[in-house]
Write a protein that holds these residues in place. Structure first.
Motif, mmCIF file in Angstrom:
data_model
loop_
_atom_site.group_PDB
_atom_site.id
_atom_site.type_symbol
_atom_site.label_atom_id
_atom_site.label_comp_id
_atom_site.label_asym_id
_atom_site.label_seq_id
_atom_site.Cartn_x
_atom_site.Cartn_y
_atom_site.Cartn_z
ATOM 1 N N ARG A 1 0.834 -1.201 0.000
ATOM 2 C CA ARG A 1 0.000 0.000 0.000
ATOM 3 C C ARG A 1 0.873 1.257 0.000
ATOM 4 O O ARG A 1 0.618 2.220 -0.722
ATOM 5 C CB ARG A 1 -0.933 -0.008 1.210
ATOM 6 N N PHE A 2 1.942 1.237 0.798
ATOM 7 C CA PHE A 2 2.850 2.376 0.861
ATOM 8 C C PHE A 2 3.525 2.616 -0.493
ATOM 9 O O PHE A 2 3.611 3.746 -0.970
ATOM 10 C CB PHE A 2 3.906 2.152 1.944
ATOM 11 N N LEU A 3 4.017 1.538 -1.124
ATOM 12 C CA LEU A 3 4.699 1.691 -2.407
ATOM 13 C C LEU A 3 3.754 2.220 -3.481
ATOM 14 O O LEU A 3 4.133 3.082 -4.285
ATOM 15 C CB LEU A 3 5.299 0.354 -2.844
ATOM 16 N N LYS A 4 2.509 1.729 -3.513
ATOM 17 C CA LYS A 4 1.526 2.201 -4.485
ATOM 18 C C LYS A 4 1.256 3.689 -4.279
ATOM 19 O O LYS A 4 1.264 4.483 -5.224
ATOM 20 C CB LYS A 4 0.236 1.395 -4.345
ATOM 21 N N ASP A 5 1.036 4.084 -3.026
ATOM 22 C CA ASP A 5 0.776 5.479 -2.698
ATOM 23 C C ASP A 5 1.977 6.354 -3.067
ATOM 24 O O ASP A 5 1.836 7.432 -3.642
ATOM 25 C CB ASP A 5 0.441 5.599 -1.210
ATOM 26 N N SER A 6 3.160 5.860 -2.773
ATOM 27 C CA SER A 6 4.378 6.606 -3.057
ATOM 28 C C SER A 6 4.573 6.788 -4.562
ATOM 29 O O SER A 6 4.916 7.874 -5.036
ATOM 30 C CB SER A 6 5.580 5.875 -2.451
ATOM 31 N N GLU B 1 2.254 6.812 -6.851
ATOM 32 C CA GLU B 1 1.255 7.763 -7.338
ATOM 33 C C GLU B 1 1.681 9.197 -7.057
ATOM 34 O O GLU B 1 1.554 10.083 -7.909
ATOM 35 C CB GLU B 1 -0.104 7.486 -6.686
ATOM 36 N N ARG B 2 2.197 9.436 -5.876
ATOM 37 C CA ARG B 2 2.649 10.793 -5.535
ATOM 38 C C ARG B 2 3.825 11.237 -6.395
ATOM 39 O O ARG B 2 3.898 12.383 -6.832
ATOM 40 C CB ARG B 2 3.018 10.871 -4.052
ATOM 41 N N LEU B 3 4.772 10.315 -6.624
ATOM 42 C CA LEU B 3 5.927 10.656 -7.458
ATOM 43 C C LEU B 3 5.505 10.947 -8.893
ATOM 44 O O LEU B 3 6.033 11.867 -9.523
ATOM 45 C CB LEU B 3 6.951 9.520 -7.424
ATOM 46 N N ALA B 4 4.550 10.179 -9.409
ATOM 47 C CA ALA B 4 4.079 10.408 -10.782
ATOM 48 C C ALA B 4 3.422 11.777 -10.887
ATOM 49 O O ALA B 4 3.645 12.518 -11.860
ATOM 50 C CB ALA B 4 3.114 9.301 -11.192
ATOM 51 N N LEU C 1 3.970 14.391 -8.996
ATOM 52 C CA LEU C 1 5.025 15.395 -8.862
ATOM 53 C C LEU C 1 5.835 15.519 -10.149
ATOM 54 O O LEU C 1 6.161 16.626 -10.599
ATOM 55 C CB LEU C 1 5.944 15.021 -7.689
ATOM 56 N N LYS C 2 6.129 14.367 -10.777
ATOM 57 C CA LYS C 2 6.907 14.383 -12.010
ATOM 58 C C LYS C 2 6.143 15.091 -13.128
ATOM 59 O O LYS C 2 6.709 15.882 -13.873
ATOM 60 C CB LYS C 2 7.236 12.946 -12.411
ATOM 61 N N ARG C 3 4.840 14.815 -13.239
ATOM 62 C CA ARG C 3 4.020 15.478 -14.261
ATOM 63 C C ARG C 3 4.008 16.984 -14.044
ATOM 64 O O ARG C 3 4.148 17.769 -14.982
ATOM 65 C CB ARG C 3 2.592 14.942 -14.218
ATOM 66 N N ALA C 4 3.853 17.413 -12.820
ATOM 67 C CA ALA C 4 3.804 18.847 -12.524
ATOM 68 C C ALA C 4 5.142 19.512 -12.819
ATOM 69 O O ALA C 4 5.197 20.621 -13.350
ATOM 70 C CB ALA C 4 3.412 19.066 -11.066
ATOM 71 N N THR C 5 6.232 18.842 -12.520
ATOM 72 C CA THR C 5 7.562 19.402 -12.740
ATOM 73 C C THR C 5 7.878 19.486 -14.228
ATOM 74 O O THR C 5 8.414 20.490 -14.703
ATOM 75 C CB THR C 5 8.629 18.557 -12.021
ATOM 76 N N GLU C 6 7.555 18.429 -14.988
ATOM 77 C CA GLU C 6 7.867 18.424 -16.422
ATOM 78 C C GLU C 6 7.070 19.468 -17.180
ATOM 79 O O GLU C 6 7.559 20.063 -18.138
ATOM 80 C CB GLU C 6 7.621 17.038 -17.008
ATOM 81 N N SER C 7 5.840 19.702 -16.764
ATOM 82 C CA SER C 7 5.045 20.700 -17.475
ATOM 83 C C SER C 7 5.617 22.097 -17.265
ATOM 84 O O SER C 7 5.498 22.953 -18.137
ATOM 85 C CB SER C 7 3.589 20.647 -17.017
ATOM 86 N N LYS C 8 6.253 22.334 -16.166
ATOM 87 C CA LYS C 8 6.853 23.644 -15.915
ATOM 88 C C LYS C 8 8.143 23.828 -16.698
ATOM 89 O O LYS C 8 8.539 24.937 -17.024
ATOM 90 C CB LYS C 8 7.124 23.828 -14.424
#
Length: 147
Positions: A119-124, A126-129, A131-138
């Motif tokens: 559960r922790f790895l799945k949640d982690s 999802e959060r990283l994905a 964050l990565k999408r938000a960073t790449e769009s900038k």
């Protein structure tokens, strides 16, 4: 007169250092009152509280095997009576919360370590994905050409 731990005696201040004061006891022995044992409040400069030649009442805190005697002025003073606290009214007990997350309506089930880790790895991930999408769009995305 033998010096015993816990006894209160009169002594004369014979020397003052930056860490305490040396006090000559009635039997000719000398003990040390550490600066933290001079007064109930913070003592920055011991000279504001004691002078060489002052007669003080001290309490014997410890006697070392090598002859060192630890003394306290603040513990030799009579301690004021502490007022009793009024009893607190009894508070109603709240039911305990169960921290295990479960979608099962029949009641919470215990998760084992592997389930918690998955559960922790799945949640982690999802959060990283996110964050990565938000960073790449900038930054214009990966592989975008500049200029």
């Amino acid at each position: 007169m033998s010096i015993e731990v816990g006894s209160k005696v009169q002594g004369k201040v014979t020397g003052i250092t930056n860490f305490g004061a040396f006090v000559e006891l009635p039997d000719g022995k000398t003990g040390l009152v550490h600066i933290s044992e001079v007064a109930d409040n913070y003592v920055k400069d011991i000279n504001e509280h004691l002078k060489v030649g002052d007669v003080v009442e001290v309490k014997v805190m410890n006697v070392e095997a090598d002859g060192k005697i630890g003394l306290s002025i603040r513990k030799a003073k009579p301690q004021p009576e502490r007022p009793e606290r009024p009893e607190r009214p009894e508070r109603p007990h709240r039911p305990r919360r169960d921290n295990n997350r479960s979608n099962d309506r029949n009641g919470p089930t215990k998760e084992n370590f592997e389930q918690k880790m998955a559960r922790f790895l799945k949640d982690s991930d999802e959060r990283l994905a996110t964050l990565k999408r938000a960073t790449e769009s900038k930054r214009g995305g990966r592989g975008a050409r500049r200029g």
